[in-house]
Write a protein that holds these residues in place. Structure first.
Motif, PDB file in Angstrom:
ATOM      1  N   UNK A   1      39.161 111.275  69.406  1.00 48.05           N
ATOM      2  CA  UNK A   1      40.294 112.175  69.315  1.00 48.05           C
ATOM      3  C   UNK A   1      39.826 113.619  69.451  1.00 48.05           C
ATOM      4  N   UNK A   2      40.543 114.382  70.275  1.00 46.57           N
ATOM      5  CA  UNK A   2      40.263 115.807  70.441  1.00 46.57           C
ATOM      6  C   UNK A   2      41.335 116.637  69.755  1.00 46.57           C
ATOM      7  N   UNK A   3      42.592 116.289  70.031  1.00 45.01           N
ATOM      8  CA  UNK A   3      43.680 117.039  69.431  1.00 45.01           C
ATOM      9  C   UNK A   3      45.015 116.449  69.835  1.00 45.01           C
ATOM     10  N   UNK A   4      46.075 116.930  69.196  1.00 46.18           N
ATOM     11  CA  UNK A   4      47.405 116.417  69.482  1.00 46.18           C
ATOM     12  C   UNK A   4      48.438 117.492  69.195  1.00 46.18           C
ATOM     13  N   UNK A   5      49.603 117.301  69.809  1.00 46.18           N
ATOM     14  CA  UNK A   5      50.715 118.224  69.628  1.00 46.18           C
ATOM     15  C   UNK A   5      51.986 117.410  69.484  1.00 46.18           C
ATOM     16  N   UNK A   6      52.848 117.835  68.587  1.00 46.07           N
ATOM     17  CA  UNK A   6      54.089 117.103  68.359  1.00 46.07           C
ATOM     18  C   UNK A   6      55.046 117.277  69.535  1.00 46.07           C
ATOM     19  N   UNK A   7      56.117 116.488  69.512  1.00 46.48           N
ATOM     20  CA  UNK A   7      57.013 116.431  70.673  1.00 46.48           C
ATOM     21  C   UNK A   7      57.662 117.767  71.010  1.00 46.48           C
ATOM     22  N   UNK A   8      57.935 118.575  69.999  1.00 45.45           N
ATOM     23  CA  UNK A   8      58.545 119.875  70.253  1.00 45.45           C
ATOM     24  C   UNK A   8      57.600 121.021  69.942  1.00 45.45           C
ATOM     25  N   UNK A   9      56.302 120.697  69.908  1.00 48.99           N
ATOM     26  CA  UNK A   9      55.246 121.704  69.695  1.00 48.99           C
ATOM     27  C   UNK A   9      55.325 122.355  68.317  1.00 48.99           C
TER      28      UNK A   9
ATOM     29  N   UNK B   1      53.831 121.131  65.672  1.00 47.68           N
ATOM     30  CA  UNK B   1      52.563 120.905  64.975  1.00 47.68           C
ATOM     31  C   UNK B   1      51.455 120.628  65.974  1.00 47.68           C
ATOM     32  N   UNK B   2      50.286 121.114  65.661  1.00 45.24           N
ATOM     33  CA  UNK B   2      49.091 120.796  66.442  1.00 45.24           C
ATOM     34  C   UNK B   2      47.956 120.441  65.481  1.00 45.24           C
ATOM     35  N   UNK B   3      47.106 119.551  65.935  1.00 41.60           N
ATOM     36  CA  UNK B   3      45.962 119.126  65.134  1.00 41.60           C
ATOM     37  C   UNK B   3      44.744 119.038  66.047  1.00 41.60           C
ATOM     38  N   UNK B   4      43.582 119.325  65.477  1.00 41.96           N
ATOM     39  CA  UNK B   4      42.358 119.330  66.266  1.00 41.96           C
ATOM     40  C   UNK B   4      41.226 118.635  65.518  1.00 41.96           C
ATOM     41  N   UNK B   5      40.346 118.025  66.276  1.00 36.54           N
ATOM     42  CA  UNK B   5      39.123 117.500  65.676  1.00 36.54           C
ATOM     43  C   UNK B   5      38.267 118.674  65.216  1.00 36.54           C
TER      44      UNK B   5
END
Length: 127
Positions: A47-55, A57-61
């Motif tokens: 996993x590197x990172x992710x963003x929610x459907x409407x931006x 929330x974001x999360x990063x390794x």
């Protein structure tokens, strides 16, 4: 059905930057949280990172936090991964993935939670 196509990979020197794009087909892109993963030779996909459907929330390794930024443009059905201060250990094939999350702020962190995957784009960072 969602099809994902990554682009923007290439060869860059240590300290350089790249921006990856992931273009999605279909009219429901805004219902999907999007994630970026990478896989180096001989290693598992991580996993590197992710963003929610409407931006919302974001999360990063931890390994990329502060250097990488994920964004999305739902009008263009595209998610981006801006990578700065690249290091040789960032060398990998980078994949985007889609997780059906609806309109909430959730994201997914594990590979098994993602419904669709792109074919990947190679990023090579030379020392």
């Amino acid at each position: 059905q969602v099809q994902l196509v990554e682009s923007g990979g290439g060869l860059v020197q240590t300290g350089g930057s790249l921006r990856l794009s992931c273009a999605a087909s279909g009219r429901t892109f805004s219902m999907y949280a999007m994630g970026w993963f990478r896989q180096a030779p001989g290693k598992e996909r991580e996993f590197v990172g992710a963003i929610s459907s409407r931006a919302d929330s974001t999360y990063y390794a931890p390994s990329v936090k502060g250097r990488f930024t994920i964004s999305r443009d739902n009008a263009k059905n595209t998610v981006y991964l801006q990578m700065n201060s690249l290091k040789p250990e960032d060398t990998a094939v980078y994949f985007c993935a889609a997780h059906l999350s609806g309109r909430d702020t959730s994201v997914a962190f594990s590979r098994s939670e993602y419904d669709y995957w792109g074919q990947g784009t190679q990023v090579t960072v030379s020392s």
